[in-house]
Write a protein that holds these residues in place. Structure first.
Motif, PDB file in Angstrom:
ATOM      1  N   LEU A  13       0.824  -1.206   0.000  1.00 44.23           N
ATOM      2  CA  LEU A  13       0.000   0.000   0.000  1.00 44.23           C
ATOM      3  C   LEU A  13       0.859   1.257   0.000  1.00 44.23           C
ATOM      4  N   GLU A  14       2.095   1.156   0.494  1.00 46.93           N
ATOM      5  CA  GLU A  14       2.935   2.333   0.640  1.00 46.93           C
ATOM      6  C   GLU A  14       4.068   2.408  -0.367  1.00 46.93           C
ATOM      7  N   GLN A  15       4.212   1.399  -1.231  1.00 43.89           N
ATOM      8  CA  GLN A  15       5.444   1.336  -2.031  1.00 43.89           C
ATOM      9  C   GLN A  15       5.472   2.358  -3.170  1.00 43.89           C
ATOM     10  N   ASN A  16       4.316   2.881  -3.583  1.00 42.70           N
ATOM     11  CA  ASN A  16       4.291   3.822  -4.705  1.00 42.70           C
ATOM     12  C   ASN A  16       3.998   5.249  -4.270  1.00 42.70           C
ATOM     13  N   GLN A  17       4.328   5.569  -3.018  1.00 45.54           N
ATOM     14  CA  GLN A  17       4.083   6.938  -2.551  1.00 45.54           C
ATOM     15  C   GLN A  17       4.989   7.918  -3.277  1.00 45.54           C
ATOM     16  N   GLN A  18       4.484   9.137  -3.496  1.00 41.58           N
ATOM     17  CA  GLN A  18       5.293  10.174  -4.146  1.00 41.58           C
ATOM     18  C   GLN A  18       6.389  10.648  -3.202  1.00 41.58           C
ATOM     19  N   GLN A  19       7.564  10.876  -3.753  1.00 43.80           N
ATOM     20  CA  GLN A  19       8.675  11.365  -2.955  1.00 43.80           C
ATOM     21  C   GLN A  19       8.569  12.873  -2.768  1.00 43.80           C
ATOM     22  N   PRO A  20       9.022  13.414  -1.643  1.00 39.99           N
ATOM     23  CA  PRO A  20       8.985  14.867  -1.449  1.00 39.99           C
ATOM     24  C   PRO A  20       9.967  15.576  -2.379  1.00 39.99           C
ATOM     25  N   LEU A  21       9.723  16.880  -2.569  1.00 39.01           N
ATOM     26  CA  LEU A  21      10.546  17.645  -3.498  1.00 39.01           C
ATOM     27  C   LEU A  21      11.956  17.852  -2.959  1.00 39.01           C
ATOM     28  N   LYS A  29      -1.080   5.871 -11.770  1.00 39.35           N
ATOM     29  CA  LYS A  29      -0.497   6.786 -10.778  1.00 39.35           C
ATOM     30  C   LYS A  29      -1.544   7.744 -10.192  1.00 39.35           C
ATOM     31  N   PHE A  30      -2.731   7.218  -9.863  1.00 39.95           N
ATOM     32  CA  PHE A  30      -3.712   7.958  -9.069  1.00 39.95           C
ATOM     33  C   PHE A  30      -3.467   7.598  -7.599  1.00 39.95           C
ATOM     34  N   GLN A  31      -2.651   8.438  -6.918  1.00 39.87           N
ATOM     35  CA  GLN A  31      -2.167   8.041  -5.602  1.00 39.87           C
ATOM     36  C   GLN A  31      -3.283   8.005  -4.558  1.00 39.87           C
ATOM     37  N   ARG A  32      -4.124   9.031  -4.543  1.00 41.06           N
ATOM     38  CA  ARG A  32      -5.189   9.061  -3.527  1.00 41.06           C
ATOM     39  C   ARG A  32      -6.204   7.943  -3.759  1.00 41.06           C
ATOM     40  N   SER A  33      -6.593   7.739  -5.002  1.00 40.30           N
ATOM     41  CA  SER A  33      -7.529   6.654  -5.309  1.00 40.30           C
ATOM     42  C   SER A  33      -6.897   5.306  -4.979  1.00 40.30           C
ATOM     43  N   ARG A  34      -5.623   5.168  -5.286  1.00 41.44           N
ATOM     44  CA  ARG A  34      -4.942   3.908  -5.002  1.00 41.44           C
ATOM     45  C   ARG A  34      -4.940   3.601  -3.509  1.00 41.44           C
ATOM     46  N   ARG A  35      -4.639   4.623  -2.697  1.00 43.40           N
ATOM     47  CA  ARG A  35      -4.601   4.395  -1.245  1.00 43.40           C
ATOM     48  C   ARG A  35      -5.999   4.121  -0.695  1.00 43.40           C
ATOM     49  N   LEU A  36      -7.008   4.849  -1.196  1.00 45.97           N
ATOM     50  CA  LEU A  36      -8.377   4.632  -0.725  1.00 45.97           C
ATOM     51  C   LEU A  36      -8.859   3.226  -1.066  1.00 45.97           C
ATOM     52  N   LEU A  37      -8.603   2.787  -2.278  1.00 50.18           N
ATOM     53  CA  LEU A  37      -8.994   1.436  -2.671  1.00 50.18           C
ATOM     54  C   LEU A  37      -8.245   0.382  -1.862  1.00 50.18           C
ATOM     55  N   GLY A  38      -6.964   0.656  -1.571  1.00 51.16           N
ATOM     56  CA  GLY A  38      -6.193  -0.291  -0.765  1.00 51.16           C
ATOM     57  C   GLY A  38      -6.721  -0.415   0.651  1.00 51.16           C
TER      58      GLY A  38
END
Length: 871
Positions: free
Chosen positions: A137-145, A320-329
């Motif tokens: 669930l956490e492996q595709n999180q966006q990296q900070p700038l 790469k829909f991060q919020r949708s991906r996390r919600l579905l997970g």
């Protein structure tokens, strides 16, 4: 002192707990008796206040016990009818008065389920937040700038490499030592778990760094004081409306909305998904034949929903829909944990219960056809009873495993989860471990539990039927033509025999001693003593040797710590407590010895099962034959009687063996003391467990049962045995209510008797303070109405019909008179309190403290110790 009492608002001394007394000071113009109009005005005010509270609490009860469950039930039925007309007529259906009680009861069940689901969701969210989400669930999180994340990740990788390099050295050194670690037996699952734990730790560093900047702005806008104040203001009384306000109406609206939302999301949608899928696949007839169509359809819907969620999660990760991906997970985790809980708590005990029943059919002379007929006639009851039997089996199996862990060397049962481990969290395992791991565990558990049932139930029954053809089947017929009903015997068994047997703490110690003796015997026969029990004795003997031996032993203990990062973490957590692993000496042909150990264990379990299935029933049948002759008795009672006799025999033998080394004189002295104690116990048992329940059951029969069941033109028949058995149940209920109630003489006496126990039994105290008053009251309650009805009434010259009426109705009539007198005395006390309250409100000026010092001239009867005057 008066100023301090006003400040502290206490009515007693805080040092000696002495209660002070005050004399009221009234106005000089107070009349000797209050005028009628004052009393009437105060009475009207009190009645108005009572009516106002009555209306408010009626509204509260109507809202929570009527509106909320009725609305939930009607909405639930409306949604599951599947027609549009039911939605249009929903407001009229909610206001309908048909089947109010049944719908309210069903609605209470629906509301309970929705509230439990809501609480479970909140708790599961806390588990995910505190325990961390799974790696996928956490492996595709966006990296900070900024470069914080990359720097921390690089540092974590470097640290992980260093740790692995350091821990490789003791792992390599382990091969050179004589003492064998637990590493060869660690399954691949544990290695995978350690790798996953290390990866989770590395990801957690990156995740914390990424959340540091994103959550900073949210923390600035969050005020903890306002939330704390809101939590303090919202109490149970305020939320339910018991504080007198009408704020609870808003809470009623929110609970109704929450019920509707949860019914729609967690029941309606999964059910219809499963229904359409089953209809589409053509399995509708098979599901309807199961008699649990709704439950199975809903579970199928949840399974399809879980598959859909994981597929959508993969697609969201791909685009790469991060919020949708996390919600579905997160939604998938919720569905996954729910299904696993259903499997662990519902399906697995049900399988165990049915397998126990199938393997024990020959023991009760039953067939699968009988079980099928019982399931067809009452499917819900049958499934619940099998689930209950399976839960009992699983519980006692887990208790036996915990007892084995107390005896065996830590590390022997590495393949079984330790329920006493503080780090064991089944919910975290459900969240993190994949489905195939849970499926593999489930299949393995079914195989292990099913094999043990075959070994300890099915095979012993076959052997008993071959060796003792006339012993089986057990007689479990639930009918009786004798006056002694089955209900009375079951109450006697549940209330007297089984608690006295199960509450003994010696049973567990005996079982633990037998397991230890078997382990020692098997260990020395197969040269597995070091593997089964460890080398504690050898280590203790070597503790007093030279320092070089101590240094060598420390070197041998290195492989224990060198099992990897997970083992080191466990060693840190368990400092000063039970060690998770102990080294052992590995003999030659170790796998063959382990196989022989398993064979020896199976033979032992088989023999133990044969003894448990035959010996208590043999003894119980032999003892019961002296009383009932050749009549067949329910085997539950014969087994309980035989089990109790066997327990008493073993207990007497162990006590005599413990007394043997002390000499003949000490044995005679002990036998004399125990004989005296047994005589006292028998006298107390005859009085408190024989006479009192008999009188109580007979009084209950005369006051309540006979007037309700027997008409006036028939003669009631009394069965002393049945009255005594029911009296035992009534006596236990009365004693429990007395112990939970306020302090009075009966509660004090019962607590004193219970505190003394059997060893320090005081016969004189029990007879004088407990048995004599209780028996006297019961005898007076039985004899006085009988003397009045049979001795006094005939002297008045009344007719025979009137005499019969008086004899049959005098007991409930006198009970009604006693209840009315109690109500009248309560009302008189309440009126006196109301009178004093009206007088104090209108004419009270102040109060004077009167008993704060010793009474002069009577030092022996002082009312307060010196501390109260010093205060």
């Amino acid at each position: 002192l008066v100023q301090w009492l006003k400040h502290s608002r206490k009515e007693y001394c805080e040092l000696c707990k002495h209660r002070f007394a005050f004399t009221p000071i009234y106005s000089p113009d107070m009349p000797s008796r209050l005028p009628i109009q004052d009393i009437f005005a105060g009475l009207v005010t009190s009645i108005g206040t009572a009516i106002r509270y009555w209306f408010h609490y009626t509204l509260v009860a109507f809202a929570w016990l009527g509106v909320v469950p009725l609305t939930a039930c009607r909405i639930y039925k409306c949604l599951f009818t599947g027609s549009v007309s039911s939605l249009l007529t929903l407001p009229l259906d909610i206001l309908s008065t048909e089947n109010l009680l049944a719908d309210c009861l069903q609605g209470c069940f629906v509301v309970t389920c929705t509230l439990c689901a809501f609480i479970s969701l909140v708790w599961l969210r806390e588990q995910i937040v505190h325990g961390g989400a799974p790696q996928w669930l956490e492996q595709n999180q966006q990296q900070p700038l900024n470069g914080v994340g990359q720097q921390n990740e690089a540092q974590a990788v470097v640290n992980g490499g260093v740790e692995n390099a350091v821990l490789d050295q003791p792992a390599n050194a382990a091969a050179e030592n004589v003492v064998v670690g637990e590493n060869p037996e660690i399954p691949e699952e544990q290695v995978d778990e350690e790798e996953e734990d290390n990866e989770d730790e590395e990801d957690a560093v990156v995740e914390d760094a990424a959340d540091a900047n994103n959550g900073a702005q949210d923390d600035m806008n969050w005020n903890a004081l306002e939330w704390d104040r809101a939590a303090e203001e919202l109490t149970w009384e305020r939320m339910l409306g018991l504080d007198g306000s009408l704020v609870f109406l808003e809470h009623v609206f929110w609970v109704v909305s929450l019920n509707t939302l949860f019914i729609l999301v967690f029941a309606f949608c999964p059910y219809h998904i499963g229904h359409f899928s089953i209809v589409g696949l053509g399995f509708e007839e098979y599901v309807q034949a199961s008699h649990f169509e709704g439950l199975i359809t809903t579970i199928v819907g949840y399974v399809l929903l879980a598959v859909t969620l994981i597929v959508c999660h993969g697609l969201a990760a791909l685009v790469k829909f991060q919020r949708s991906r996390r919600l579905l997970g997160v939604c998938y985790i919720v569905v996954k944990v729910s299904l696993l809980v259903v499997v662990e708590i519902g399906v697995f005990p049900l399988i165990c219960g049915w397998w126990l029943d199938i393997c024990s059919l020959e023991m009760f002379d039953a067939t699968l056809k009988d079980r099928e007929l019982s399931f067809q006639s009452a499917p819900g009851t049958t499934m619940f009873l099998h689930w209950l039997v399976g839960m009992v089996y699983v519980f006692y199996f887990a208790s036996f495993i915990l007892l084995l862990r107390e005896v065996l060397r830590p590390g022997v049962l590495w393949f079984l989860r330790n329920l006493n481990d503080p780090d064991f969290n089944p919910v975290q395992e459900m969240i993190h471990l994949p489905i195939y791991r849970h499926l593999r565990r489930f299949i393995l558990s079914v195989i292990v539990f099913g094999s043990i049932v075959l070994l300890m139930l099915w095979l012993p029954i076959r052997i008993i039927k071959y060796l003792l053809p006339n012993f089986l089947p057990y007689n479990v017929m639930l009918y009786s033509d004798a006056p002694v009903s089955e209900l009375s015997l079951e109450l006697l068994l549940l209330q007297v025999v089984l608690p006295a047997l199960l509450e003994q703490g010696h049973t567990r110690q005996w079982l633990k001693g037998l397991v230890r003796a078997w382990t020692v015997t098997a260990g020395y026969l197969l040269d597995l003593h070091s593997y089964l029990l460890g080398d504690q004795e050898e280590n203790e003997n070597n503790a007093n040797q030279q320092p070089n031996n101590q240094h060598a032993r420390n070197n041998n203990a290195i492989p224990v710590v060198g099992e990897g990062l997970h083992a080191a973490h466990q060693a840190i957590l368990q400092q000063g407590g039970p060690v998770g692993f102990q080294p052992y000496r590995r003999p030659l042909k170790f796998p063959l010895r382990i196989f022989l150990l398993i064979v020896f264990m199976c033979i032992t379990l088989l023999i133990a099962s044969l003894i448990c299935l035959t010996l208590p029933v043999f003894a119980g049948r032999w003892l019961m034959s002296f009383w009932t002759g050749t009549a067949k008795i329910h085997e539950l009672y014969t087994a309980a009687c035989g089990l109790y006799v066997c327990w008493l025999t073993i207990r007497a033998v162990t006590v005599l063996v413990a007394w043997m080394p002390q000499g003949r004189r000490v044995i005679f002295q002990k036998v004399k003391e125990w004989s005296l104690m047994i005589m006292k116990t028998l006298i107390v048992a005859i009085l408190l467990a024989g006479v009192v329940p008999l009188l109580l059951g007979l009084l209950f029969e005369l006051v309540i049962v006979a007037p309700l069941r027997v008409p006036l033109d028939q003669t009631p028949l009394f069965y002393p045995w049945q009255d005594w058995a029911l009296g035992v149940l009534h006596a236990k209920i009365i004693a429990a209510i007395t112990l939970m109630g306020p302090q009075w003489w009966l509660k004090t006496v019962i607590e004193q008797v219970y505190a003394n126990g059997i060893r320090n039994i005081d016969l004189h105290f029990i007879i004088r303070k407990l048995a004599a008053p209780v028996i006297s009251v019961l005898l007076l309650s039985l004899c006085v109405p009988y003397i009045i009805a049979s001795g006094v009434v005939p002297l008045l010259g009344v007719t025979a019909e009137m005499q019969n009426l008086v004899q049959r109705r005098i007991y409930p009539f006198l009970l009604m008179v006693v209840v009315l007198m109690g109500i009248l005395s309560f009302q008189v006390r309440q009126f006196k309190r109301l009178y004093e309250h009206i007088k104090n409100d209108k004419y009270l000026v102040g109060q004077r403290l009167v008993n704060y010092e010793r009474k002069s001239g009577k030092p022996g009867t002082s009312t307060t110790p010196p501390q109260s005057s010093q205060e």
